[in-house]
Design a protein around this motif. Structure first.
Motif, PDB file in Angstrom:
ATOM      1  N   GLY A 186       0.782  -1.224   0.000  1.00 44.32           N
ATOM      2  CA  GLY A 186       0.000   0.000   0.000  1.00 44.32           C
ATOM      3  C   GLY A 186       0.816   1.278   0.000  1.00 44.32           C
ATOM      4  N   SER A 187       2.098   1.185  -0.313  1.00 41.40           N
ATOM      5  CA  SER A 187       2.919   2.389  -0.310  1.00 41.40           C
ATOM      6  C   SER A 187       3.026   2.939  -1.721  1.00 41.40           C
ATOM      7  N   GLY A 188       1.970   3.635  -2.127  1.00 40.52           N
ATOM      8  CA  GLY A 188       1.936   4.245  -3.445  1.00 40.52           C
ATOM      9  C   GLY A 188       2.668   5.569  -3.454  1.00 40.52           C
ATOM     10  N   ALA A 207       5.309  10.309  -1.213  1.00 38.93           N
ATOM     11  CA  ALA A 207       5.528  11.752  -1.326  1.00 38.93           C
ATOM     12  C   ALA A 207       5.146  12.464  -0.032  1.00 38.93           C
ATOM     13  N   THR A 208       4.033  12.075   0.561  1.00 42.41           N
ATOM     14  CA  THR A 208       3.600  12.672   1.825  1.00 42.41           C
ATOM     15  C   THR A 208       4.597  12.391   2.933  1.00 42.41           C
ATOM     16  N   TRP A 220      11.223  15.766   5.479  1.00 42.12           N
ATOM     17  CA  TRP A 220      12.192  16.776   5.061  1.00 42.12           C
ATOM     18  C   TRP A 220      11.754  18.194   5.399  1.00 42.12           C
ATOM     19  N   GLU A 221      10.472  18.483   5.390  1.00 42.56           N
ATOM     20  CA  GLU A 221      10.051  19.845   5.717  1.00 42.56           C
ATOM     21  C   GLU A 221      10.139  20.112   7.220  1.00 42.56           C
ATOM     22  N   ARG A 222       9.954  19.105   8.044  1.00 42.03           N
ATOM     23  CA  ARG A 222      10.225  19.276   9.476  1.00 42.03           C
ATOM     24  C   ARG A 222      11.718  19.503   9.697  1.00 42.03           C
ATOM     25  N   GLY A 223      12.523  18.758   8.976  1.00 41.02           N
ATOM     26  CA  GLY A 223      13.964  18.908   9.081  1.00 41.02           C
ATOM     27  C   GLY A 223      14.456  20.246   8.575  1.00 41.02           C
ATOM     28  N   ARG A 224      13.760  20.825   7.597  1.00 39.63           N
ATOM     29  CA  ARG A 224      14.159  22.121   7.047  1.00 39.63           C
ATOM     30  C   ARG A 224      14.143  23.211   8.118  1.00 39.63           C
ATOM     31  N   PHE A 233      13.228   7.937  -4.359  1.00 40.48           N
ATOM     32  CA  PHE A 233      13.746   6.782  -5.103  1.00 40.48           C
ATOM     33  C   PHE A 233      13.892   5.571  -4.187  1.00 40.48           C
ATOM     34  N   ILE A 234      14.537   5.740  -3.034  1.00 37.93           N
ATOM     35  CA  ILE A 234      14.764   4.611  -2.127  1.00 37.93           C
ATOM     36  C   ILE A 234      13.456   4.118  -1.524  1.00 37.93           C
ATOM     37  N   GLN A 235      12.509   5.027  -1.293  1.00 35.40           N
ATOM     38  CA  GLN A 235      11.223   4.590  -0.748  1.00 35.40           C
ATOM     39  C   GLN A 235      10.438   3.728  -1.736  1.00 35.40           C
TER      40      GLN A 235
END
Length: 112
Positions: free
Chosen positions: A6-8, A13-14, A20-24, A70-72
């Motif tokens: 189920g990892s579409g 992307a979410t 990454w946006e929390r990390g930013r 890519f890795i995900q």
């Protein structure tokens, strides 16, 4: 071959955006603190340069999405999600080092 059932693309992307946006936020705070420390009050004199460097740093930060998404999409998704903070840490350390070099030059050599 998505790594987890189920990892579409939407889920991946979410997940990438959330991480990454929390990390930013921390990334920018670290670079801001380094900038203020290195320039010791001369921040306003170099405000335009600091803005340009911040913009460049954030554009480069965004490149982390490329390996993440890519890795995900691979069978290594679970392992990657546990250890991708290492990429964040390495990138933040590298950006801090580059910022230190640039700010060291601005603080001690001026614009010449």
């Amino acid at each position: 071959m998505t790594g987890e059932p189920g990892s579409g693309f939407r889920e991946i992307a979410t997940d990438a955006l959330r991480f990454w946006e929390r990390g930013r936020i921390a990334f920018n705070l670290i670079l801001l603190a380094l900038s203020i420390y290195m320039l010791r009050g001369d921040v306003f004199e170099y405000l335009l340069a600091l803005f340009a460097y911040a913009l460049i740093a954030n554009v480069l930060y965004t490149t982390a999405y490329i390996p993440d998404v890519f890795i995900q999409h691979s069978d290594f998704r679970g392992l990657w999600r546990r250890f991708r903070w290492l990429l964040w840490l390495a990138g933040t350390a590298f950006a801090s080092f580059i910022a230190f070099l640039v700010l060291f030059g601005l603080a001690f050599n001026g614009w010449s």
